[in-house]
Design an enzyme around this catalytic site. Structure first.
Site, mmCIF file in Angstrom:
data_model
loop_
_atom_site.group_PDB
_atom_site.id
_atom_site.type_symbol
_atom_site.label_atom_id
_atom_site.label_comp_id
_atom_site.label_asym_id
_atom_site.label_seq_id
_atom_site.Cartn_x
_atom_site.Cartn_y
_atom_site.Cartn_z
ATOM 1 N N HIS A 106 42.782 43.627 42.815
ATOM 2 C CA HIS A 106 42.793 42.244 42.327
ATOM 3 C C HIS A 106 42.619 41.233 43.464
ATOM 4 O O HIS A 106 42.306 40.070 43.214
ATOM 5 C CB HIS A 106 44.076 41.957 41.525
ATOM 6 C CG HIS A 106 45.323 41.790 42.349
ATOM 7 N ND1 HIS A 106 46.270 42.774 42.481
ATOM 8 C CD2 HIS A 106 45.791 40.740 43.072
ATOM 9 C CE1 HIS A 106 47.261 42.347 43.245
ATOM 10 N NE2 HIS A 106 46.993 41.098 43.622
ATOM 11 N N ASP A 136 44.667 49.545 40.677
ATOM 12 C CA ASP A 136 44.682 48.306 41.459
ATOM 13 C C ASP A 136 44.555 48.581 42.953
ATOM 14 O O ASP A 136 45.268 48.005 43.776
ATOM 15 C CB ASP A 136 45.940 47.489 41.180
ATOM 16 C CG ASP A 136 45.806 46.042 41.652
ATOM 17 O OD1 ASP A 136 44.655 45.597 41.859
ATOM 18 O OD2 ASP A 136 46.830 45.364 41.807
ATOM 19 N N SER A 211 49.831 40.493 48.545
ATOM 20 C CA SER A 211 49.167 41.586 47.841
ATOM 21 C C SER A 211 48.244 42.362 48.766
ATOM 22 O O SER A 211 47.420 41.778 49.469
ATOM 23 C CB SER A 211 48.358 41.042 46.660
ATOM 24 O OG SER A 211 49.192 40.596 45.633
#
Length: 454
Positions: A106, A136, A211
């Site tokens: 993402h 992911d 992230s």
């Protein structure tokens, strides 16, 4: 001493020009105070900042355009148009020689340009080697004339709740930031973030921009890739989640070799071992993955797995839930040998499975079904001398409750939970008697399956 008084005293010391830092000890009994500084100095070059930019082809320019797009006479001018965007994230160098960097899918999704910034300040444009939205995870590559530093993987299956953690990333674009905490929980799932969920939960402060960054142990080894947080507006509230290092390692190997994930397929349908299910089936365990159905000719079928089995571990690692099993299997490649510990017919067994490949039926989570089961189905009691004693499903009306449950013509209902039934009177009595949960044991094409009613 209250926090207010401490703050007041500290302010007074500053006002009278006392050197507070000089008063603090740097050692006790000749031993230096513990510090993470040497560890951070060693591993921080392996953590990078990621800047992405591109044009999101699915984003409308504004809410008015979105409304116009759904009107009957929408024109081409009112449809969503490419909209420039930019974003920030983090990544971890996992192979210094090849310049491989792991991050979240993402972080780089829709990106046309990906810039990697090393701790030295040097920047490189990255290419995407491969990506996997289901887990992911994305693998990037840069070419650097100067040597890179790679992280070392830990065995994340050995993690325990309470182990110390260190998070390194790029929160809010501030640049490399280090925080610490502990492992708060393991095997977290059901967050509806991605399809494969088996997260490490930590209370290390993780925010937007972290992230793809590193979650480390006190040896400086990678135990996970920071992926998600629970918190308003991307802010930290002490609940964050990371993809375990073993999953990341398996996925990265496939992405580097094939440029894609060639996911191993087991071939079962199942669900969680709930306390109700454990009591109804008289199981001595309260965790694991319960098998409702085994796909014919699948890897599971060839290995001897059966409906009603409970898988309790994969390759020696305990499985707490069906979601954890799905995540474990989903990160292994086709053709991989997997050793499963299974409760089968009230006995513990070790079963070796060779995972199937593309085209096989994957693991599917079966949701709970409505409690009404007979509407739309014509049932007949077992006939004398019937090969498989049970209640025969003679007909199922299309779109009826029975049809929606998955009952089909030709099924033979042989038990409710673990109690055998041969006529409708017994069936109804056992359904009424079952207080915890009700599961129909059905023979279909000479193969057992379970349908959970509630």
């Amino acid at each position: 001493m209250s926090g207010f008084i401490q703050t007041l005293l500290f302010s007074i010391l500053l006002l009278i020009n006392i050197n507070v830092s000089a008063a603090l000890p740097t050692a006790i009994d000749g031993n230096n105070l513990p510090s993470l500084a040497p560890l951070i100095k060693k591993v921080s070059p392996a953590v990078v900042d990621i800047t992405v930019s591109g044009g999101n082809k699915t984003s409308p320019q504004d809410s008015k355009d979105l409304l116009d797009f759904f009107r009957p006479n929408a024109s081409a001018q009112s449809k969503p148009r490419p909209q420039p965007f930019s974003g920030l994230g983090s990544g971890v160098i996992i192979n210094a020689q090849k310049g491989f960097i792991i991050t979240n899918y993402h972080v780089i999704e829709h990106a046309d340009k990906i810039i990697i910034t090393l701790i030295s300040g040097r920047q490189h444009e990255a290419t995407v080697v491969g990506q996997d939205p289901q887990s992911d995870v994305a693998l990037l590559q840069i070419k650097s004339k100067t040597p890179l530093v790679a992280i070392t993987f830990a065995d994340s299956d050995k993690l325990q709740v309470g182990d110390f953690t260190i998070a390194i990333g790029n929160p809010f674009g501030l640049g490399q930031t280090v925080t610490s905490g502990i492992v708060s929980a393991l095997g977290r799932s059901g967050l509806n973030l991605q399809n494969l969920e088996n997260y490490i939960q930590t209370d290390a402060a993780i925010n937007s921009g972290n992230s793809g960054g590193a979650l480390l142990n006190l040896k400086g080894e990678l135990i996970g890739i920071n992926t998600a947080i629970l918190g308003p507006n991307g802010g930290n509230i002490g609940i964050a989640f990371a993809i375990p290092a073993n999953m990341v390692k398996n996925l990265a190997q496939q992405l580097s070799e094939f440029g894609e994930i060639r996911r191993g397929i087991l071939g079962i349908k199942g669900g969680e071992v709930t306390p109700e299910l454990a009591k109804s089936f008289e199981l001595d365990i309260n965790h694991g993955a319960f098998i409702y159905q085994v796909t014919p000719n699948s890897a599971a079928d060839k290995a001897g797995l059966k409906a009603g089995d409970v898988i309790t571990s994969v390759n020696g690692t305990n499985i707490r839930s069906f979601a954890a099993l799905r995540a474990k299997i989903g990160t292994l490649s086709a053709g991989k040998k997997v050793i499963l510990n299974v409760m089968q017919d009230d006995q513990e067994k070790t079963i070796t499975v060779i995972l199937g490949g593309k085209g096989s039926t994957s693991l599917t989570t079966t949701t709970k079904s409505p409690t009404i089961i007979f509407e739309g189905a014509i049932l007949k009691d077992a006939e004398k001398g019937q090969l498989i004693p049970g209640i025969n499903v003679a007909q199922v009306e299309r779109n009826s409750d029975a049809d929606r449950l998955g009952i089909v013509k030709g099924d033979v209902i042989i038990a409710v939970n673990r109690t055998k039934v041969t006529n409708q009177q017994q069936l109804i009595a056992e359904l009424k008697k079952a207080k915890n949960m009700r599961a129909l044991n059905i023979m279909r094409n000479n193969r057992p399956i379970y349908i959970i009613l509630d």
